[in-house]
Scaffold this motif. Structure first.
Motif, PDB file in Angstrom:
ATOM      1  N   GLY A  66       0.784  -1.236   0.000  1.00 20.20           N
ATOM      2  CA  GLY A  66       0.000   0.000   0.000  1.00 20.20           C
ATOM      3  C   GLY A  66       0.813   1.282   0.000  1.00 20.20           C
ATOM      4  O   GLY A  66       0.392   2.301   0.540  1.00 20.20           O
ATOM      5  N   ILE A  67       2.004   1.224  -0.608  1.00 23.99           N
ATOM      6  CA  ILE A  67       2.853   2.425  -0.673  1.00 23.99           C
ATOM      7  C   ILE A  67       3.007   2.813  -2.142  1.00 23.99           C
ATOM      8  O   ILE A  67       3.318   1.971  -2.978  1.00 23.99           O
ATOM      9  CB  ILE A  67       4.245   2.160  -0.056  1.00 23.99           C
ATOM     10  N   ASP A  68       2.785   4.096  -2.443  1.00 21.18           N
ATOM     11  CA  ASP A  68       3.007   4.528  -3.820  1.00 21.18           C
ATOM     12  C   ASP A  68       4.473   4.935  -3.991  1.00 21.18           C
ATOM     13  O   ASP A  68       5.196   5.148  -3.018  1.00 21.18           O
ATOM     14  CB  ASP A  68       2.066   5.686  -4.194  1.00 21.18           C
ATOM     15  N   VAL A  69       4.894   5.043  -5.246  1.00 16.28           N
ATOM     16  CA  VAL A  69       6.294   5.342  -5.583  1.00 16.28           C
ATOM     17  C   VAL A  69       6.739   6.674  -4.968  1.00 16.28           C
ATOM     18  O   VAL A  69       7.861   6.796  -4.475  1.00 16.28           O
ATOM     19  CB  VAL A  69       6.496   5.360  -7.119  1.00 16.28           C
ATOM     20  N   ASN A  70       5.842   7.666  -4.957  1.00 16.29           N
ATOM     21  CA  ASN A  70       6.200   8.978  -4.420  1.00 16.29           C
ATOM     22  C   ASN A  70       6.498   8.931  -2.919  1.00 16.29           C
ATOM     23  O   ASN A  70       7.460   9.544  -2.452  1.00 16.29           O
ATOM     24  CB  ASN A  70       5.083   9.992  -4.702  1.00 16.29           C
ATOM     25  N   SER A  71       5.700   8.185  -2.163  1.00 15.07           N
ATOM     26  CA  SER A  71       5.944   8.042  -0.717  1.00 15.07           C
ATOM     27  C   SER A  71       7.286   7.357  -0.473  1.00 15.07           C
ATOM     28  O   SER A  71       8.046   7.740   0.416  1.00 15.07           O
ATOM     29  CB  SER A  71       4.831   7.211  -0.058  1.00 15.07           C
ATOM     30  N   PHE A  72       7.572   6.333  -1.293  1.00 13.70           N
ATOM     31  CA  PHE A  72       8.833   5.602  -1.196  1.00 13.70           C
ATOM     32  C   PHE A  72      10.012   6.540  -1.459  1.00 13.70           C
ATOM     33  O   PHE A  72      11.017   6.527  -0.739  1.00 13.70           O
ATOM     34  CB  PHE A  72       8.818   4.455  -2.212  1.00 13.70           C
ATOM     35  N   ALA A  73       9.854   7.397  -2.469  1.00 19.09           N
ATOM     36  CA  ALA A  73      10.922   8.336  -2.820  1.00 19.09           C
ATOM     37  C   ALA A  73      11.126   9.387  -1.731  1.00 19.09           C
ATOM     38  O   ALA A  73      12.255   9.783  -1.446  1.00 19.09           O
ATOM     39  CB  ALA A  73      10.603   9.009  -4.151  1.00 19.09           C
ATOM     40  N   VAL A  74      10.036   9.841  -1.090  1.00 18.85           N
ATOM     41  CA  VAL A  74      10.147  10.817   0.002  1.00 18.85           C
ATOM     42  C   VAL A  74      10.904  10.189   1.175  1.00 18.85           C
ATOM     43  O   VAL A  74      11.786  10.819   1.769  1.00 18.85           O
ATOM     44  CB  VAL A  74       8.744  11.328   0.451  1.00 18.85           C
ATOM     45  N   ALA A  75      10.582   8.925   1.498  1.00 16.26           N
ATOM     46  CA  ALA A  75      11.307   8.214   2.560  1.00 16.26           C
ATOM     47  C   ALA A  75      12.791   8.105   2.200  1.00 16.26           C
ATOM     48  O   ALA A  75      13.669   8.317   3.049  1.00 16.26           O
ATOM     49  CB  ALA A  75      10.711   6.822   2.757  1.00 16.26           C
ATOM     50  N   GLY A  76      13.076   7.814   0.927  1.00 12.65           N
ATOM     51  CA  GLY A  76      14.454   7.739   0.446  1.00 12.65           C
ATOM     52  C   GLY A  76      15.171   9.064   0.570  1.00 12.65           C
ATOM     53  O   GLY A  76      16.358   9.117   0.921  1.00 12.65           O
ATOM     54  N   ALA A  77      14.444  10.150   0.332  1.00 14.48           N
ATOM     55  CA  ALA A  77      15.023  11.497   0.450  1.00 14.48           C
ATOM     56  C   ALA A  77      15.479  11.758   1.884  1.00 14.48           C
ATOM     57  O   ALA A  77      16.539  12.352   2.109  1.00 14.48           O
ATOM     58  CB  ALA A  77      14.004  12.548   0.017  1.00 14.48           C
ATOM     59  N   PHE A  78      14.702  11.289   2.863  1.00 14.68           N
ATOM     60  CA  PHE A  78      15.088  11.465   4.270  1.00 14.68           C
ATOM     61  C   PHE A  78      16.380  10.713   4.590  1.00 14.68           C
ATOM     62  O   PHE A  78      17.260  11.236   5.273  1.00 14.68           O
ATOM     63  CB  PHE A  78      13.965  10.999   5.215  1.00 14.68           C
ATOM     64  N   ILE A  79      16.496   9.470   4.078  1.00 14.14           N
ATOM     65  CA  ILE A  79      17.708   8.673   4.317  1.00 14.14           C
ATOM     66  C   ILE A  79      18.924   9.384   3.725  1.00 14.14           C
ATOM     67  O   ILE A  79      19.955   9.556   4.391  1.00 14.14           O
ATOM     68  CB  ILE A  79      17.570   7.252   3.715  1.00 14.14           C
ATOM     69  N   LEU A  80      18.789   9.830   2.460  1.00 13.37           N
ATOM     70  CA  LEU A  80      19.887  10.545   1.802  1.00 13.37           C
ATOM     71  C   LEU A  80      20.236  11.826   2.559  1.00 13.37           C
ATOM     72  O   LEU A  80      21.403  12.178   2.695  1.00 13.37           O
ATOM     73  CB  LEU A  80      19.512  10.891   0.352  1.00 13.37           C
ATOM     74  N   PHE A  81      19.210  12.506   3.067  1.00 13.27           N
ATOM     75  CA  PHE A  81      19.391  13.754   3.822  1.00 13.27           C
ATOM     76  C   PHE A  81      20.271  13.518   5.056  1.00 13.27           C
ATOM     77  O   PHE A  81      21.218  14.257   5.310  1.00 13.27           O
ATOM     78  CB  PHE A  81      18.016  14.301   4.237  1.00 13.27           C
ATOM     79  N   ILE A 179      20.556  16.464  -3.861  1.00 11.71           N
ATOM     80  CA  ILE A 179      19.785  15.379  -4.477  1.00 11.71           C
ATOM     81  C   ILE A 179      18.605  15.006  -3.582  1.00 11.71           C
ATOM     82  O   ILE A 179      17.482  14.801  -4.055  1.00 11.71           O
ATOM     83  CB  ILE A 179      20.680  14.139  -4.769  1.00 11.71           C
ATOM     84  N   ALA A 180      18.858  14.944  -2.254  1.00 15.70           N
ATOM     85  CA  ALA A 180      17.796  14.615  -1.286  1.00 15.70           C
ATOM     86  C   ALA A 180      16.674  15.645  -1.336  1.00 15.70           C
ATOM     87  O   ALA A 180      15.494  15.299  -1.369  1.00 15.70           O
ATOM     88  CB  ALA A 180      18.375  14.527   0.127  1.00 15.70           C
ATOM     89  N   VAL A 181      17.049  16.923  -1.376  1.00 17.75           N
ATOM     90  CA  VAL A 181      16.051  18.007  -1.417  1.00 17.75           C
ATOM     91  C   VAL A 181      15.248  17.929  -2.721  1.00 17.75           C
ATOM     92  O   VAL A 181      14.020  18.052  -2.716  1.00 17.75           O
ATOM     93  CB  VAL A 181      16.728  19.394  -1.260  1.00 17.75           C
ATOM     94  N   LYS A 182      15.949  17.687  -3.841  1.00 15.90           N
ATOM     95  CA  LYS A 182      15.273  17.592  -5.147  1.00 15.90           C
ATOM     96  C   LYS A 182      14.303  16.411  -5.169  1.00 15.90           C
ATOM     97  O   LYS A 182      13.162  16.529  -5.628  1.00 15.90           O
ATOM     98  CB  LYS A 182      16.324  17.443  -6.253  1.00 15.90           C
ATOM     99  N   LEU A 183      14.770  15.262  -4.672  1.00 22.28           N
ATOM    100  CA  LEU A 183      13.943  14.049  -4.611  1.00 22.28           C
ATOM    101  C   LEU A 183      12.706  14.299  -3.750  1.00 22.28           C
ATOM    102  O   LEU A 183      11.593  13.934  -4.105  1.00 22.28           O
ATOM    103  CB  LEU A 183      14.782  12.895  -4.043  1.00 22.28           C
ATOM    104  N   PHE A 184      12.932  14.973  -2.610  1.00 18.35           N
ATOM    105  CA  PHE A 184      11.838  15.283  -1.684  1.00 18.35           C
ATOM    106  C   PHE A 184      10.842  16.246  -2.339  1.00 18.35           C
ATOM    107  O   PHE A 184       9.634  15.992  -2.364  1.00 18.35           O
ATOM    108  CB  PHE A 184      12.398  15.894  -0.396  1.00 18.35           C
ATOM    109  N   ALA A 185      11.349  17.332  -2.885  1.00 15.20           N
ATOM    110  CA  ALA A 185      10.486  18.373  -3.467  1.00 15.20           C
ATOM    111  C   ALA A 185       9.654  17.824  -4.625  1.00 15.20           C
ATOM    112  O   ALA A 185       8.445  18.047  -4.697  1.00 15.20           O
ATOM    113  CB  ALA A 185      11.339  19.546  -3.942  1.00 15.20           C
ATOM    114  N   HIS A 186      10.319  17.064  -5.527  1.00  6.76           N
ATOM    115  CA  HIS A 186       9.631  16.517  -6.698  1.00  6.76           C
ATOM    116  C   HIS A 186       8.504  15.570  -6.285  1.00  6.76           C
ATOM    117  O   HIS A 186       7.402  15.612  -6.827  1.00  6.76           O
ATOM    118  CB  HIS A 186      10.642  15.794  -7.591  1.00  6.76           C
ATOM    119  N   ASN A 187       8.786  14.710  -5.304  1.00  2.00           N
ATOM    120  CA  ASN A 187       7.823  13.678  -4.930  1.00  2.00           C
ATOM    121  C   ASN A 187       6.759  14.167  -3.960  1.00  2.00           C
ATOM    122  O   ASN A 187       5.641  13.668  -3.976  1.00  2.00           O
ATOM    123  CB  ASN A 187       8.550  12.444  -4.386  1.00  2.00           C
TER     124      ASN A 187
END
Length: 195
Positions: A66-81, A179-187
């Motif tokens: 039940g997770i969409d790609v955008n939520s997954f990418a936002v979580a990834g942005a936090f890890i990269l951050f 990259i983290a900020v861009k990934l977060f903002a886009h998603n």
């Protein structure tokens, strides 16, 4: 199977930029100092397997839980951050005492550093544009480069010296943060459009 050199090269370059193994050299060196040794072959193969499995099953796995790609990418942005903060500020945010050479080769090296949310979400977007076999070739080419960089990280460290490593670490920390900020903002934008 239809191999297309242009598709392979484009997919390779996109993944190479997102995985950013050159930028991760300071983290690899840090990790090696903490655990004594990194299993380059194991880390590269595991990362490659994660990337290829996710290429085929990624969307289904995310849909299943039940997770969409955008939520997954936002979580990834936090890890990269947080990884970027560690690089820039020279601090450790998570405990690593329990790491052995094997566990460090898998976490955090193979995942989430190499096969991280950034590269996994990139794979999903590449799949929408390119043929699967071309993406697989691009992934395998990246795995070979990852292995080479991991294997020669000691020589690279000696060549650059402590100051060189620190400068690269800070510079790539800022790039990773961007990259983290861009990934977060886009998603996050895409997430709010969904709501």
């Amino acid at each position: 199977m239809q191999f297309n050199f242009k598709e392979i090269f484009t997919a390779f370059m996109v993944l190479f930029a997102v995985i950013d193994i050159i930028g991760n050299i300071p983290i690899v060196i840090d990790l090696r100092k903490k655990v004594g040794h990194i299993q380059s072959g194991k880390a590269s193969v595991i990362a490659g397997v994660i990337l290829i499995v996710f290429l085929f099953l990624g969307k289904s796995i995310l849909n299943l839980i039940g997770i969409d790609v955008n939520s997954f990418a936002v979580a990834g942005a936090f890890i990269l951050f947080f990884i970027a903060l560690e690089m820039i500020l020279g601090i450790t945010l998570y405990k690593q005492e329990e790491h052995t050479a094997l566990t460090a080769s898998i976490f955090p090296l193979a995942f989430p550093l190499i096969a991280g949310p950034g590269s996994l979400t990139t794979l999903l977007s590449l799949r929408a544009e390119f043929r699967t076999e071309n993406i697989i070739v691009a992934v395998l080419m990246n795995v070979i480069i990852i292995f080479t960089v991991l294997k020669t990280s000691g020589k690279i460290e000696r060549f650059l010296g402590a100051n060189g490593i620190n400068i690269i670490r800070k510079v790539f920390g800022v790039i990773l943060l961007a990259i983290a900020v861009k990934l977060f903002a886009h998603n996050i934008k895409a997430l709010f459009n969904l709501v």
